[in-house]
Design a protein around this motif. Structure first.
Motif, PDB file in Angstrom:
ATOM      1  N   ARG A 217      75.913 -47.397  40.567  1.00  0.00           N
ATOM      2  CA  ARG A 217      74.975 -47.526  41.684  1.00  0.00           C
ATOM      3  C   ARG A 217      73.525 -47.405  41.214  1.00  0.00           C
ATOM      4  O   ARG A 217      72.639 -48.096  41.711  1.00  0.00           O
ATOM      5  CB  ARG A 217      75.276 -46.458  42.737  1.00  0.00           C
ATOM      6  CG  ARG A 217      76.654 -46.576  43.363  1.00  0.00           C
ATOM      7  CD  ARG A 217      76.857 -47.905  44.044  1.00  0.00           C
ATOM      8  NE  ARG A 217      78.212 -48.013  44.603  1.00  0.00           N
ATOM      9  CZ  ARG A 217      78.660 -49.102  45.219  1.00  0.00           C
ATOM     10  NH1 ARG A 217      77.892 -50.172  45.337  1.00  0.00           N
ATOM     11  NH2 ARG A 217      79.893 -49.132  45.698  1.00  0.00           N
TER      12      ARG A 217
ATOM     13  N   ARG B  17      72.175 -50.556  39.785  1.00  0.00           N
ATOM     14  CA  ARG B  17      71.919 -51.562  40.818  1.00  0.00           C
ATOM     15  C   ARG B  17      70.781 -51.143  41.758  1.00  0.00           C
ATOM     16  O   ARG B  17      70.534 -51.800  42.758  1.00  0.00           O
ATOM     17  CB  ARG B  17      73.191 -51.782  41.640  1.00  0.00           C
ATOM     18  CG  ARG B  17      74.297 -52.496  40.870  1.00  0.00           C
ATOM     19  CD  ARG B  17      75.589 -52.513  41.663  1.00  0.00           C
ATOM     20  NE  ARG B  17      75.419 -53.131  42.975  1.00  0.00           N
ATOM     21  CZ  ARG B  17      75.554 -54.425  43.240  1.00  0.00           C
ATOM     22  NH1 ARG B  17      75.875 -55.257  42.249  1.00  0.00           N
ATOM     23  NH2 ARG B  17      75.407 -54.905  44.462  1.00  0.00           N
ATOM     24  N   SER B  18      70.127 -50.049  41.408  1.00  0.00           N
ATOM     25  CA  SER B  18      69.015 -49.505  42.205  1.00  0.00           C
ATOM     26  C   SER B  18      69.469 -49.080  43.593  1.00  0.00           C
ATOM     27  O   SER B  18      68.643 -49.006  44.519  1.00  0.00           O
ATOM     28  CB  SER B  18      67.872 -50.530  42.307  1.00  0.00           C
ATOM     29  OG  SER B  18      67.347 -50.841  41.032  1.00  0.00           O
ATOM     30  N   GLU B  19      70.746 -48.814  43.737  1.00  0.00           N
ATOM     31  CA  GLU B  19      71.256 -48.280  45.006  1.00  0.00           C
ATOM     32  C   GLU B  19      71.172 -46.756  44.914  1.00  0.00           C
ATOM     33  O   GLU B  19      72.170 -46.048  44.784  1.00  0.00           O
ATOM     34  CB  GLU B  19      72.687 -48.761  45.241  1.00  0.00           C
ATOM     35  CG  GLU B  19      72.785 -50.283  45.359  1.00  0.00           C
ATOM     36  CD  GLU B  19      74.231 -50.766  45.467  1.00  0.00           C
ATOM     37  OE1 GLU B  19      75.142 -49.909  45.445  1.00  0.00           O
ATOM     38  OE2 GLU B  19      74.445 -51.983  45.563  1.00  0.00           O
ATOM     39  N   ASN B  20      69.974 -46.249  44.965  1.00  0.00           N
ATOM     40  CA  ASN B  20      69.703 -44.848  44.648  1.00  0.00           C
ATOM     41  C   ASN B  20      70.297 -43.893  45.670  1.00  0.00           C
ATOM     42  O   ASN B  20      70.673 -42.762  45.322  1.00  0.00           O
ATOM     43  CB  ASN B  20      68.191 -44.635  44.529  1.00  0.00           C
ATOM     44  CG  ASN B  20      67.600 -45.427  43.381  1.00  0.00           C
ATOM     45  OD1 ASN B  20      68.171 -45.487  42.289  1.00  0.00           O
ATOM     46  ND2 ASN B  20      66.467 -46.083  43.611  1.00  0.00           N
ATOM     47  N   SER B  21      70.379 -44.308  46.916  1.00  0.00           N
ATOM     48  CA  SER B  21      70.967 -43.432  47.926  1.00  0.00           C
ATOM     49  C   SER B  21      72.433 -43.149  47.614  1.00  0.00           C
ATOM     50  O   SER B  21      72.887 -41.999  47.674  1.00  0.00           O
ATOM     51  CB  SER B  21      70.830 -44.070  49.312  1.00  0.00           C
ATOM     52  OG  SER B  21      71.440 -43.266  50.291  1.00  0.00           O
ATOM     53  N   SER B  22      73.160 -44.197  47.254  1.00  0.00           N
ATOM     54  CA  SER B  22      74.562 -44.022  46.890  1.00  0.00           C
ATOM     55  C   SER B  22      74.696 -43.254  45.585  1.00  0.00           C
ATOM     56  O   SER B  22      75.589 -42.414  45.427  1.00  0.00           O
ATOM     57  CB  SER B  22      75.242 -45.384  46.772  1.00  0.00           C
ATOM     58  OG  SER B  22      76.590 -45.256  46.410  1.00  0.00           O
TER      59      SER B  22
ATOM     60  N   SER C 102      65.404 -45.828  48.348  1.00  0.00           N
ATOM     61  CA  SER C 102      66.851 -45.637  48.521  1.00  0.00           C
ATOM     62  C   SER C 102      67.642 -46.893  48.253  1.00  0.00           C
ATOM     63  O   SER C 102      68.755 -46.848  47.717  1.00  0.00           O
ATOM     64  CB  SER C 102      67.144 -45.130  49.938  1.00  0.00           C
ATOM     65  OG  SER C 102      66.519 -43.896  50.162  1.00  0.00           O
ATOM     66  N   ASP C 103      67.099 -48.050  48.629  1.00  0.00           N
ATOM     67  CA  ASP C 103      67.805 -49.324  48.468  1.00  0.00           C
ATOM     68  C   ASP C 103      67.050 -50.212  47.501  1.00  0.00           C
ATOM     69  O   ASP C 103      65.832 -50.085  47.329  1.00  0.00           O
ATOM     70  CB  ASP C 103      67.949 -50.028  49.816  1.00  0.00           C
ATOM     71  CG  ASP C 103      68.776 -49.218  50.802  1.00  0.00           C
ATOM     72  OD1 ASP C 103      69.789 -48.655  50.349  1.00  0.00           O
ATOM     73  OD2 ASP C 103      68.416 -49.134  51.992  1.00  0.00           O
ATOM     74  N   PRO C 104      67.734 -51.152  46.864  1.00  0.00           N
ATOM     75  CA  PRO C 104      67.053 -52.076  45.945  1.00  0.00           C
ATOM     76  C   PRO C 104      66.097 -52.992  46.696  1.00  0.00           C
ATOM     77  O   PRO C 104      66.284 -53.259  47.883  1.00  0.00           O
ATOM     78  CB  PRO C 104      68.208 -52.857  45.316  1.00  0.00           C
ATOM     79  CG  PRO C 104      69.311 -52.771  46.306  1.00  0.00           C
ATOM     80  CD  PRO C 104      69.173 -51.429  46.943  1.00  0.00           C
TER      81      PRO C 104
ATOM     82  N   GLN D  12      64.303 -56.252  48.223  1.00  0.00           N
ATOM     83  CA  GLN D  12      64.807 -57.538  48.680  1.00  0.00           C
ATOM     84  C   GLN D  12      64.020 -58.646  47.986  1.00  0.00           C
ATOM     85  O   GLN D  12      62.822 -58.828  48.204  1.00  0.00           O
ATOM     86  CB  GLN D  12      64.652 -57.653  50.202  1.00  0.00           C
ATOM     87  CG  GLN D  12      65.163 -58.952  50.782  1.00  0.00           C
ATOM     88  CD  GLN D  12      66.603 -59.225  50.398  1.00  0.00           C
ATOM     89  OE1 GLN D  12      66.851 -60.033  49.508  1.00  0.00           O
ATOM     90  NE2 GLN D  12      67.535 -58.545  51.056  1.00  0.00           N
TER      91      GLN D  12
END
Length: 411
Positions: free
Chosen positions: A339, A342-347, A380-382, A384
């Protein structure tokens, strides 16, 4: 004009409907077998009045219209029944068997082989009878004491096939287990390829000694699943699979023993080796977690169910438990890293925190803390990267799509 036709129809239905009706045919066969048991007949059709003959076995149960037909056209020989000769041969075989016990060496083996031949002839001369059943058993015993284990196993198998409900099942199972165990140990000591033939050692089969041993054990389980040696047989199969490195099969066989024979003396060893098999079958963090979770259950069950044995094997159990926790933490760590990349830092934060909470005693706890510090302040999210496409196609959070709306609480 209809009378001849009616007579033909009645005749067909009277004599031939059992051919077209499976239920009627089965009832006819059953009635024939029942009559042969209740009113046994000897040579020439004369009944036995002394009660010494009682047809039994698979061949007797199958006797009926079909078998009679095959006998009439010469495709099946009629079962032999010469009571006097059979009893005489059986007596001679008993005398030879007793005499063989007093001998030593090769003379002893030859005497037992002679007794086996006499028992075989006795069985042939009174088929589907109690004498045949006993003669087959003693023929196999004679081969066993002559150390002709392959022939002994064949006769034991024939006995169980012809008389699946014979009173010697426990004894037969024990003998077959000894033979199979000997073959497996011989193969482990000196393995020979499948294509190498054995032409000199009567103790072993023609080839594939280990494979024959495993097949005999499987047949014991099928022929007598609730017998005296059923749990021993299952345990032996599982241990052989474990030693051969077939850990998935071994784990399933150990589980079978654990579930099927809860009162077996092998319960602790079966559960302990099942745990080890599950750990050995685990393939890594990118594969199924089922072996790990099942092994964890076995550790907890062993400690709870076998406190004394668990204390004796405390070091091995502690090592297994530590290995399970390490590999479980590794799985969560792999998810967190995936995660984060993939820069899905919250996860990623969720998985890092899970490692700190559940696996704080593993080396991954320090790595998780370092990972949390590295993504502090990150979105928190990658980002867009196709915002223009979203604008063109109208895929925005407030476009009124049902799955994007926040759920409303029910009033």
């Amino acid at each position: 004009m209809w009378l001849p036709y009616s007579i033909v129809v009645v005749s067909l239905c009277t004599n031939g409907c059992s051919i077209f009706s499976p239920s009627r045919g089965s009832q006819t066969d059953y009635a024939a077998a029942k009559r042969s048991i209740e009113n046994p007949v000897g040579v020439g059709g004369e009944p036995y009045g002394d009660g010494t003959f009682r047809p039994e076995g698979v061949s007797a149960e199958r006797e009926g219209v079909t078998s009679d037909f095959f006998e009439r056209i010469g495709l099946r020989a009629k079962r032999r029944r010469d009571v006097d000769l059979a009893q005489s041969l059986y007596g001679q075989a008993d005398a030879a068997f007793e005499a063989a016990k007093t001998l030593e060496g090769e003379a002893r083996a030859e005497a037992f082989r002679k007794a086996a031949g006499l028992y075989k002839d006795a069985a042939k001369n009174w088929q589907s009878s109690g004498l045949e059943q006993d003669a087959l058993l003693m023929q196999a015993e004679s081969h066993f004491f002559a150390e002709d284990y392959y022939r002994a196993e064949l006769v034991f198998s024939e006995l169980v096939k012809e008389y699946p409900r014979n009173p010697y099942l426990d004894h037969v199972g024990s003998r077959r287990f000894e033979i199979a165990d000997y073959w497996l140990k011989s193969d482990a000591h000196q393995h020979k390829p499948f294509v190498v033939l054995n032409v000199s050692d009567p103790k072993k089969p023609w080839n594939d000694t280990g494979g024959h041993g495993m097949r005999v054990l499987e047949r014991i389980r099928i022929d007598d699943p609730t017998g005296k040696v059923s749990d021993d047989t299952t345990m032996r199969i599982a241990v052989e699979q474990y030693e051969k490195g077939k850990f998935e099969e071994a784990a399933m066989t150990f589980e079978d023993l654990r579930m099927t024979y809860p009162d077996s003396e092998h319960q602790f060893n079966a559960q302990f080796l099942e745990m080890q098999s599950l750990l050995a079958s685990y393939q890594g963090p990118t594969y199924s977690s089922v072996p790990l979770t099942d092994a964890h259950k076995r550790v907890l069950q062993i400690v709870k169910q076998f406190p004394k044995e668990a204390e004796e094997h405390q070091q091995e159990i502690n090592q297994a438990y530590s290995k399970i926790r390490f590999q479980m933490a590794e799985r969560v760590w792999e998810q967190a890293e995936y995660r984060r990349k993939r820069s899905e830092n919250s996860s990623a934060k969720f998985h890092y925190n899970r490692i700190l909470e559940e696996y704080g005693d593993t080396p991954f706890a320090e790595r998780a803390q370092t990972g949390l510090d590295a993504i502090q302040g990150e979105p928190s999210d990658p980002p867009q990267r196709f915002q223009s496409l979203l604008w063109i196609f109208g895929d925005t959070p407030d476009d009124g799509r049902p799955w994007r709306e926040m759920p409303q609480s029910a009033e």
